[in-house]
Design a protein around this motif. Structure first.
Motif, PDB file in Angstrom:
ATOM      1  N   UNK A 112       0.833  -1.207   0.000  1.00 26.75           N
ATOM      2  CA  UNK A 112       0.000   0.000   0.000  1.00 26.75           C
ATOM      3  C   UNK A 112       0.869   1.260   0.000  1.00 26.75           C
ATOM      4  N   UNK A 113       1.959   1.245   0.769  1.00 22.24           N
ATOM      5  CA  UNK A 113       2.860   2.398   0.776  1.00 22.24           C
ATOM      6  C   UNK A 113       3.483   2.609  -0.617  1.00 22.24           C
ATOM      7  N   UNK A 114       3.842   1.513  -1.270  1.00 25.73           N
ATOM      8  CA  UNK A 114       4.398   1.603  -2.620  1.00 25.73           C
ATOM      9  C   UNK A 114       3.380   2.197  -3.586  1.00 25.73           C
ATOM     10  N   UNK A 115       2.135   1.695  -3.547  1.00 25.79           N
ATOM     11  CA  UNK A 115       1.089   2.233  -4.412  1.00 25.79           C
ATOM     12  C   UNK A 115       0.830   3.701  -4.086  1.00 25.79           C
ATOM     13  N   UNK A 116       0.846   4.061  -2.817  1.00 23.20           N
ATOM     14  CA  UNK A 116       0.653   5.447  -2.406  1.00 23.20           C
ATOM     15  C   UNK A 116       1.708   6.341  -3.051  1.00 23.20           C
TER      16      UNK A 116
ATOM     17  N   UNK B  78       0.353  -2.424 -10.753  1.00 19.00           N
ATOM     18  CA  UNK B  78       0.136  -3.871 -10.666  1.00 19.00           C
ATOM     19  C   UNK B  78       1.027  -4.632 -11.638  1.00 19.00           C
ATOM     20  N   UNK B  79       1.234  -4.068 -12.810  1.00 25.07           N
ATOM     21  CA  UNK B  79       2.071  -4.749 -13.815  1.00 25.07           C
ATOM     22  C   UNK B  79       3.521  -4.884 -13.367  1.00 25.07           C
ATOM     23  N   UNK B  80       3.962  -4.058 -12.418  1.00 25.25           N
ATOM     24  CA  UNK B  80       5.344  -4.138 -11.933  1.00 25.25           C
ATOM     25  C   UNK B  80       5.500  -5.108 -10.762  1.00 25.25           C
ATOM     26  N   UNK B  81       4.414  -5.599 -10.239  1.00 25.53           N
ATOM     27  CA  UNK B  81       4.457  -6.479  -9.070  1.00 25.53           C
ATOM     28  C   UNK B  81       4.775  -7.909  -9.480  1.00 25.53           C
TER      29      UNK B  81
END
Length: 130
Positions: free
Chosen positions: A6-10, A63-66
């Protein structure tokens, strides 16, 4: 989805011009034996304009980088929601990717007539049928 994810997405969302100042964090009480609050979800104020498309594009790009299986649930105030996973978007070709972004933006953009709407981004609730 973990608090680190979540922190990464933030960080990704906060770096997008159309979303700057619209992204917040929802924290819950600390788990027993830990220090500090637990990051449970992100909130994004989506209003008229390009914010819905920018949000859709950024979430799907993130999401594509995960690696591995990561699920994201986007919930509108009226209760409608959409779940995405890294596995679902990682292998999309350009045309499918554009369609996915358009579908997500359409769901989010349906709120445009109502002014700013706060969207919640979190991990889907665990279900036994998965």
């Amino acid at each position: 989805m973990t608090a680190d994810q979540l922190r990464s997405l933030h960080a990704w969302l906060a770096d997008v011009d159309e979303l700057r100042g619209r992204v917040g964090r929802k924290e819950g009480p600390p788990e027993k034996g830990t220090l500090g609050p637990l990051l449970e979800a992100l909130t994004v104020a989506v209003g008229p304009g390009a914010a819905a498309s920018a949000l859709a594009t950024t979430v799907i790009a993130w999401l594509r980088t995960r690696r591995g299986e990561i699920h994201v649930k986007m919930t509108l105030p009226d209760g409608r929601s959409l779940e995405l996973s890294a596995r679902n978007v990682a292998a999309l070709d350009a045309a499918d990717l554009r369609r996915q972004v358009a579908d997500v933006a359409s769901l989010l953009g349906a709120q445009d007539q109502q002014g700013d709407t706060t969207l919640r981004i979190s991990a889907p609730e665990h279900r036994e049928d998965r």
